[in-house]
Design a protein around this motif. Structure first.
Motif, PDB file in Angstrom:
ATOM      1  N   LEU A  39       0.809  -1.221   0.000  1.00  0.00           N
ATOM      2  CA  LEU A  39       0.000   0.000   0.000  1.00  0.00           C
ATOM      3  C   LEU A  39       0.843   1.272   0.000  1.00  0.00           C
ATOM      4  N   ARG A  55      -6.390   0.682  -4.529  1.00  0.00           N
ATOM      5  CA  ARG A  55      -6.230  -0.728  -4.885  1.00  0.00           C
ATOM      6  C   ARG A  55      -6.268  -0.941  -6.389  1.00  0.00           C
ATOM      7  N   TYR A  56      -6.960  -0.095  -7.119  1.00  0.00           N
ATOM      8  CA  TYR A  56      -7.005  -0.239  -8.574  1.00  0.00           C
ATOM      9  C   TYR A  56      -5.673   0.182  -9.198  1.00  0.00           C
ATOM     10  N   ARG A  66      -3.395  -2.714  -8.522  1.00  0.00           N
ATOM     11  CA  ARG A  66      -3.706  -3.797  -9.457  1.00  0.00           C
ATOM     12  C   ARG A  66      -3.060  -3.534 -10.816  1.00  0.00           C
TER      13      ARG A  66
END
Length: 143
Positions: free
Chosen positions: A45, A79-80, A83
Motif C-alpha cells: 500500500l 487498490r485499482y 492492481r
C-alpha cells in the motif's frame, strides 16, 4: 507527501501491536507471522511499489515530444492503481507515473479529464484519458 504514507504506517502499527499481543500470549511463531503479513500489506500500500513519480507537466512534455509513452495518474493506497501496477509488472517502468497527491497539477488534469472527479488510475494515451483501463489494454498501447 505524508498522506501517501498514512495507510502503510497504520498497517505497520497494527502489525506491531498484533505481534506484541501474540508474543505476550506465548505464541512467537504467530507473532512473527502476523507481523510479516502486516508488513507485506504495508509495503503493497506504500508508494514504494510504484515507479518514481514525475510532475504532470514533465510527463506531458515527455509523452508528447520525447517518447509517446502513456501517462498514469495514480495515488498511494488505491487498490485499482496497485492492481494496474502489479499486473503490468516490468512494463510499468515504460509509463510516466504522476502521483496526484504530490502534484496538484496532476490532480487538476485528472479532474479536467474526468469531469470533476479525481478517479484513478487514469491513463492518458495520445491525449485521450481512460479510467481504470485493463492492464492488458495499457500494455498494448506501450510504444
Amino acid at each position: 507527501m505524508l498522506r501517501g504514507w498514512t495507510l502503510p504506517v497504520v498497517f505497520l502499527a497494527c502489525g506491531i501491536a498484533s505481534a506484541f499481543r501474540q508474543s505476550a500470549q506465548g505464541s512467537t511463531g504467530g507473532a512473527v507471522t502476523l507481523f510479516l503479513l502486516f508488513l507485506f500489506a504495508a509495503v503493497l500500500l506504500s508508494p514504494l511499489v510504484f515507479p518514481r513519480s514525475i510532475g504532470a507537466a514533465e510527463a506531458r512534455r515527455r509523452s508528447e515530444a520525447v517518447d509517446g509513452r502513456p501517462i498514469v495518474y495514480w495515488r498511494p493506497g488505491c487498490r485499482y492503481c496497485l492492481r494496474l501496477r502489479l499486473r503490468l509488472a516490468r512494463d510499468a517502468r515504460r509509463l510516466h507515473w504522476v502521483n496526484i497527491w504530490q502534484d496538484p497539477e496532476g490532480a487538476a488534469a485528472v479532474r479536467a479529464a474526468i469531469g470533476g472527479d479525481e478517479t484513478v488510475p487514469t491513463v492518458v494515451v495520445a491525449g485521450s484519458p481512460h479510467v481504470n483501463p485493463d492492464p492488458e489494454w495499457v500494455r498494448r498501447h506501450l510504444p
